[in-house]
Design a protein around this motif. Sequence first.
Motif, short mmCIF file in Angstrom:
data_model
loop_
_atom_site.label_atom_id
_atom_site.label_comp_id
_atom_site.label_asym_id
_atom_site.label_seq_id
_atom_site.Cartn_x
_atom_site.Cartn_y
_atom_site.Cartn_z
N HIS A 66 0.82 -1.20 0.00
CA HIS A 66 0.00 0.00 0.00
C HIS A 66 0.86 1.26 0.00
O HIS A 66 0.43 2.31 -0.48
CB HIS A 66 -0.95 -0.01 1.19
CG HIS A 66 -2.16 -0.86 0.97
ND1 HIS A 66 -3.44 -0.41 1.15
CD2 HIS A 66 -2.28 -2.15 0.57
CE1 HIS A 66 -4.31 -1.38 0.87
NE2 HIS A 66 -3.62 -2.44 0.53
N ASP A 67 2.05 1.16 0.55
CA ASP A 67 2.97 2.28 0.51
C ASP A 67 3.48 2.53 -0.91
O ASP A 67 3.39 3.64 -1.44
CB ASP A 67 4.16 2.02 1.44
CG ASP A 67 5.16 3.17 1.44
OD1 ASP A 67 4.72 4.34 1.47
OD2 ASP A 67 6.37 2.90 1.43
N VAL A 116 1.36 4.15 -3.79
CA VAL A 116 0.98 5.56 -3.67
C VAL A 116 2.24 6.42 -3.67
O VAL A 116 2.94 6.53 -2.67
CB VAL A 116 0.16 5.81 -2.38
CG1 VAL A 116 -0.25 7.27 -2.28
CG2 VAL A 116 -1.05 4.90 -2.33
N VAL A 125 2.64 5.95 3.85
CA VAL A 125 1.50 5.28 4.46
C VAL A 125 1.59 5.26 5.98
O VAL A 125 0.58 5.08 6.67
CB VAL A 125 1.39 3.83 3.91
CG1 VAL A 125 2.48 2.94 4.49
CG2 VAL A 125 0.00 3.25 4.20
N GLU A 161 -2.68 8.98 4.39
CA GLU A 161 -3.23 7.82 3.70
C GLU A 161 -3.94 6.83 4.61
O GLU A 161 -4.67 5.96 4.15
CB GLU A 161 -2.09 7.12 2.94
CG GLU A 161 -1.46 8.00 1.89
CD GLU A 161 -0.11 7.51 1.40
OE1 GLU A 161 0.14 6.28 1.49
OE2 GLU A 161 0.70 8.34 0.95
N ALA A 198 -7.71 6.71 4.14
CA ALA A 198 -8.25 6.39 2.82
C ALA A 198 -9.03 5.09 2.90
O ALA A 198 -8.74 4.22 3.74
CB ALA A 198 -7.13 6.27 1.80
N ASN A 253 -7.46 1.70 3.40
CA ASN A 253 -6.56 1.57 4.55
C ASN A 253 -7.24 1.70 5.91
O ASN A 253 -6.83 1.05 6.87
CB ASN A 253 -5.46 2.64 4.48
CG ASN A 253 -4.64 2.56 3.22
OD1 ASN A 253 -4.50 1.50 2.62
ND2 ASN A 253 -4.07 3.68 2.80
N ALA A 257 1.92 13.09 2.65
CA ALA A 257 1.14 11.91 2.27
C ALA A 257 -0.09 12.38 1.53
O ALA A 257 -0.48 13.55 1.62
CB ALA A 257 0.76 11.10 3.50
N SER A 258 -0.72 11.48 0.79
CA SER A 258 -1.87 11.86 -0.04
C SER A 258 -3.02 10.87 0.12
O SER A 258 -2.95 9.74 -0.37
CB SER A 258 -1.47 11.93 -1.51
OG SER A 258 -2.59 12.17 -2.34
N LYS A 259 -4.07 11.31 0.79
CA LYS A 259 -5.25 10.47 0.93
C LYS A 259 -5.89 10.21 -0.43
O LYS A 259 -6.31 9.08 -0.73
CB LYS A 259 -6.26 11.12 1.87
CG LYS A 259 -7.54 10.32 2.05
CD LYS A 259 -8.49 11.00 3.03
CE LYS A 259 -9.77 10.18 3.21
NZ LYS A 259 -10.69 10.82 4.19
N ALA A 289 -4.11 7.54 -2.40
CA ALA A 289 -4.39 6.22 -1.85
C ALA A 289 -5.78 5.75 -2.27
O ALA A 289 -6.00 4.57 -2.56
CB ALA A 289 -4.27 6.24 -0.33
N GLN A 290 -6.74 6.68 -2.31
CA GLN A 290 -8.10 6.33 -2.72
C GLN A 290 -8.13 5.84 -4.17
O GLN A 290 -8.88 4.94 -4.52
CB GLN A 290 -8.99 7.56 -2.61
CG GLN A 290 -9.13 8.13 -1.21
CD GLN A 290 -10.33 7.61 -0.47
OE1 GLN A 290 -10.23 6.64 0.26
NE2 GLN A 290 -11.45 8.24 -0.64
#
Length: 355
Positions: free
Chosen positions: A75-76, A79, A86, A97, A100, A103, A162-164, A167-168
Amino acid sequence: MAKYLFFHLSLTIFNLSAIALANMQASYGGGDENLPPFGTPPICPEAEAIVFSWVQTVIAEDPRMAASLLRLHFHDCFVNGCDASVLLDDNENFVGEKTAAPNVNSLRGFEVIDAIKSELESVCPQTVSCADILALAARDSVGLSGGPFWKVEFGRGDSISASKSAAQNNIPGPNSTVATLVTKFQNLGLSLRDMVALSGKFFFLFPLIFSFWLIVSRICEGGHTLGKARCTSFSSRLQTNGGSPNEGANQEFIESLKQLCSAPGSSSTLAQLDIVTPATFDNQYYINLLSGEGLLQSDHVLVTGDYQTREIVETYAVDPVAFFEDFKQSMVKMGSLKPPAGTQTVIRTNCRTVS
């Protein structure tokens, strides 16, 4: 110190020394000038042994943690590259993230990474990034669960943001079609074969543990071999007899899932992703798919939605060595994904915060 030397020797036996390939000189991101070039030997000689010791201990206490640590790395990297974004908690500057949909309330193992980082900081301050820890923990989780070991190169940097939304959007869901899966992998430079290998027993971790969709407890599909999924993550398979969702499925298997998930409050009930060898990293996942016993829709479509992915599944089902080799290569490729050009990276002393 003696136990660390022992684990270091064990890793050496498995050819896990982190001696870098000479031609890999590109550094990660636009990062901190103190970061070593990606692919260089570890500055902290004890790093691999410390990570291995922690992973061995937590898996012995909680076998599900193997899949969880593997999933964290996946997951890291999906993204904005392998940058430990993450792991960041939300702060006044960004929503990270962790919240999201793929996660939230589903990723786990953060406290394990915290413990590893704390020990590494006491032994080798500011030399091993959180992103490198994730890569090592994923590798050791697979190896300690019966899967292959591979070399993990050092030199990843840790993001300061970080970016939600990324990740979405970047992580595939449990009901993804083959076309969607292929597109999301190809967007990162990963091939169709990488997608099937990483799905096999551990990676369709994206379908694996979404709290929004499911809870993970498996290691691979290459990612779906170890673990479990909530009834809500495969509910579409249970709403029709025949038709697209269940075409080619083993109907006895589908009926057993309906019984499991029909009781009141069963939305959180867990089903094994691999019903034959649920705690072992092996090629059974692919054998199950050919028998019509793929739990998630994103698993099932690998044999019903595309002839190319089915051919790869058939190869892995009869040749576990081929699966292991492809899985290792795909993990190395995924673990080498870089943040976007110009991204600042550092070595965070606390994996949850930038400071």
